[in-house]
Motif scaffolding. Sequence first.
Motif, short mmCIF file in Angstrom:
data_model
loop_
_atom_site.label_atom_id
_atom_site.label_comp_id
_atom_site.label_asym_id
_atom_site.label_seq_id
_atom_site.Cartn_x
_atom_site.Cartn_y
_atom_site.Cartn_z
N ARG A 130 67.36 42.72 -20.51
CA ARG A 130 68.08 43.72 -21.30
C ARG A 130 69.54 43.31 -21.48
NH1 ARG A 130 65.09 48.76 -21.15
NH2 ARG A 130 63.26 48.55 -19.81
N ASP A 131 70.15 43.82 -22.54
CA ASP A 131 71.56 43.52 -22.78
C ASP A 131 72.44 44.52 -22.04
OD1 ASP A 131 71.50 45.87 -24.27
OD2 ASP A 131 71.36 44.83 -26.20
N LYS A 191 66.59 48.45 1.90
CA LYS A 191 66.70 49.06 0.58
C LYS A 191 66.05 50.45 0.54
CE LYS A 191 68.56 45.27 -0.97
NZ LYS A 191 69.99 45.20 -1.34
N GLY A 192 65.91 51.05 1.71
CA GLY A 192 65.32 52.37 1.77
C GLY A 192 63.84 52.34 1.45
N ASN A 193 63.34 53.43 0.88
CA ASN A 193 61.91 53.54 0.60
C ASN A 193 61.53 52.99 -0.77
OD1 ASN A 193 61.34 54.85 3.04
ND2 ASN A 193 62.00 56.82 2.18
N MET A 194 62.52 52.57 -1.57
CA MET A 194 62.24 52.15 -2.93
C MET A 194 61.33 50.93 -2.99
SD MET A 194 63.06 49.97 -5.57
CE MET A 194 64.69 49.32 -5.24
N VAL A 195 61.64 49.90 -2.19
CA VAL A 195 60.81 48.70 -2.18
C VAL A 195 59.41 49.03 -1.65
CG1 VAL A 195 60.51 46.41 -1.16
CG2 VAL A 195 62.76 47.13 -1.95
N GLU A 196 59.37 49.83 -0.60
CA GLU A 196 58.09 50.25 -0.03
C GLU A 196 57.23 50.92 -1.08
OE1 GLU A 196 55.27 50.65 3.00
OE2 GLU A 196 57.29 49.80 3.30
N GLN A 197 57.81 51.85 -1.83
CA GLN A 197 57.07 52.59 -2.85
C GLN A 197 56.66 51.69 -4.00
OE1 GLN A 197 55.94 55.69 -2.61
NE2 GLN A 197 54.92 55.42 -4.58
N PHE A 198 57.56 50.78 -4.40
CA PHE A 198 57.28 49.88 -5.51
C PHE A 198 56.04 49.04 -5.24
CE2 PHE A 198 58.04 45.72 -7.64
CZ PHE A 198 58.00 46.15 -8.96
N PHE A 199 55.94 48.50 -4.03
CA PHE A 199 54.78 47.68 -3.69
C PHE A 199 53.54 48.53 -3.40
CE2 PHE A 199 57.94 44.39 -3.26
CZ PHE A 199 57.26 43.24 -3.63
N LYS A 200 53.75 49.75 -2.95
CA LYS A 200 52.61 50.63 -2.67
C LYS A 200 51.91 51.01 -3.96
CE LYS A 200 53.10 53.60 0.61
NZ LYS A 200 53.51 54.79 1.41
N GLU A 201 52.65 51.07 -5.06
CA GLU A 201 52.05 51.42 -6.35
C GLU A 201 51.04 50.37 -6.79
OE1 GLU A 201 55.35 51.94 -8.94
OE2 GLU A 201 55.99 53.82 -8.00
N GLU A 232 58.71 48.13 -15.27
CA GLU A 232 58.73 48.31 -16.72
C GLU A 232 60.07 48.86 -17.22
OE1 GLU A 232 57.48 48.33 -20.68
OE2 GLU A 232 56.52 47.39 -18.93
N GLU A 233 60.63 49.82 -16.50
CA GLU A 233 61.88 50.44 -16.93
C GLU A 233 63.11 49.73 -16.38
OE1 GLU A 233 61.77 52.70 -19.19
OE2 GLU A 233 59.58 52.77 -19.12
N GLY A 234 62.91 48.85 -15.42
CA GLY A 234 64.04 48.14 -14.84
C GLY A 234 64.92 48.99 -13.96
N THR A 235 64.38 50.09 -13.46
CA THR A 235 65.17 51.03 -12.67
C THR A 235 64.83 50.99 -11.19
OG1 THR A 235 63.54 52.76 -13.12
CG2 THR A 235 65.43 52.60 -14.61
N LYS A 236 63.88 50.15 -10.82
CA LYS A 236 63.48 50.06 -9.41
C LYS A 236 64.00 48.76 -8.82
CE LYS A 236 59.46 52.94 -10.43
NZ LYS A 236 58.00 53.04 -10.49
N VAL A 237 63.11 47.80 -8.54
CA VAL A 237 63.58 46.53 -7.98
C VAL A 237 64.43 45.78 -8.99
CG1 VAL A 237 61.68 46.28 -6.36
CG2 VAL A 237 61.48 45.32 -8.65
N GLY A 238 64.30 46.14 -10.26
CA GLY A 238 65.11 45.49 -11.29
C GLY A 238 66.59 45.70 -11.12
N GLN A 239 66.96 46.69 -10.31
CA GLN A 239 68.38 46.99 -10.07
C GLN A 239 68.87 46.47 -8.72
OE1 GLN A 239 70.49 48.45 -12.26
NE2 GLN A 239 68.83 48.48 -13.77
N LEU A 240 68.00 45.85 -7.95
CA LEU A 240 68.38 45.43 -6.60
C LEU A 240 69.32 44.25 -6.60
CD1 LEU A 240 65.03 45.62 -4.60
CD2 LEU A 240 66.96 47.19 -4.48
N GLN A 241 70.18 44.21 -5.60
CA GLN A 241 71.02 43.04 -5.34
C GLN A 241 70.19 42.07 -4.53
OE1 GLN A 241 74.24 42.43 -6.40
NE2 GLN A 241 73.92 40.38 -5.55
N LEU A 242 69.94 40.88 -5.07
CA LEU A 242 69.10 39.90 -4.40
C LEU A 242 69.90 39.08 -3.40
CD1 LEU A 242 67.09 38.64 -7.51
CD2 LEU A 242 66.45 40.44 -5.89
N ASN A 243 69.26 38.75 -2.28
CA ASN A 243 69.90 37.92 -1.24
C ASN A 243 68.88 36.92 -0.72
OD1 ASN A 243 72.64 39.33 -0.68
ND2 ASN A 243 71.16 41.01 -0.63
#
Length: 281
Positions: A130-131, A191-201, A232-243
């Motif tokens: 996305r731009d 990253k809290g529960n977000m990563v957990e939920q993302f993979f659980k889906e 798809e929306e880029g609002t989950k792991v798409g917003q994470l700071q990668l390390n």
Amino acid sequence: MLVGLVRPGVFRHITCRNSVYPRSNVTRYPVPDKFVFWTVNYEGYSPPCYTAGHIGGQSWADEPLPSEKNQPHWNHNDDIVNRVSFHGEYQIKDGLPQNPIGRTGLCGRGLLGRWGPNHAADPIVTRWKRDDKAEFVWHKTSGKKILQMVAIQRSDNKLWAIPGGMVDPGENVSVTLKREFTEEALNFADKGNMVEQFFKEGGVHVYSGYVDDFRNTDNAWMETTALNFHDEEGTKVGQLQLNAGDDATNVRWTDVDANLKLHANHADILQEVVAMRNAHW
């Protein structure tokens, strides 16, 4: 599925032939294309045998050589070690499993822990490019949206790759996928529960089978299960700071196209995701 293209008697591995074995001074016995398959007689074929010294005694590794007292259950999953190949029953010759794809120019286990298949899991985590206004970026030539993936730069060969890893004994592949992504791309960051939920889906199954890995030998080889986890929306792991984790030199969101050079046959696996998402290639 890609597994139809990577099968014994059809697919010829490339990365694991005609080179010096990694982290050693052992040179593989030359294996021209026409002599890869075991069904073709290769008179005089005499590969050196090599197993890295540091593997001995490791909890994740087999014994140096199978014996009558320690006979692995070839082609079976005994709930501790999965020795089943995605490509069907492999042959046992001189008491050792035979690489189902063909000759590699080296016998032994090399850097791999298990005789026979060494199972890994690869989470392909993607989003749409996305731009700065959060609008989709469309490729000027193909007219399709550009897919981005989380890629790590491996510390061993410096190539970019899917951030996967080995399946632990008795571990469910779904657990491996989440664990390896967290270790390799987030460096255990909370990253809290977000990563957990993302993979659980759940992810979409892309590939299960042989990996043309530079560590493969005539008696030990890599196989993987790859799933695509798409934001798809880029609002989950798409917003994470990668390390980058310990096994990675770098990590980034990278554009996916035909010019992307990746470790082993990861590019072939990724192409399946591109086709599935109808993205630019």
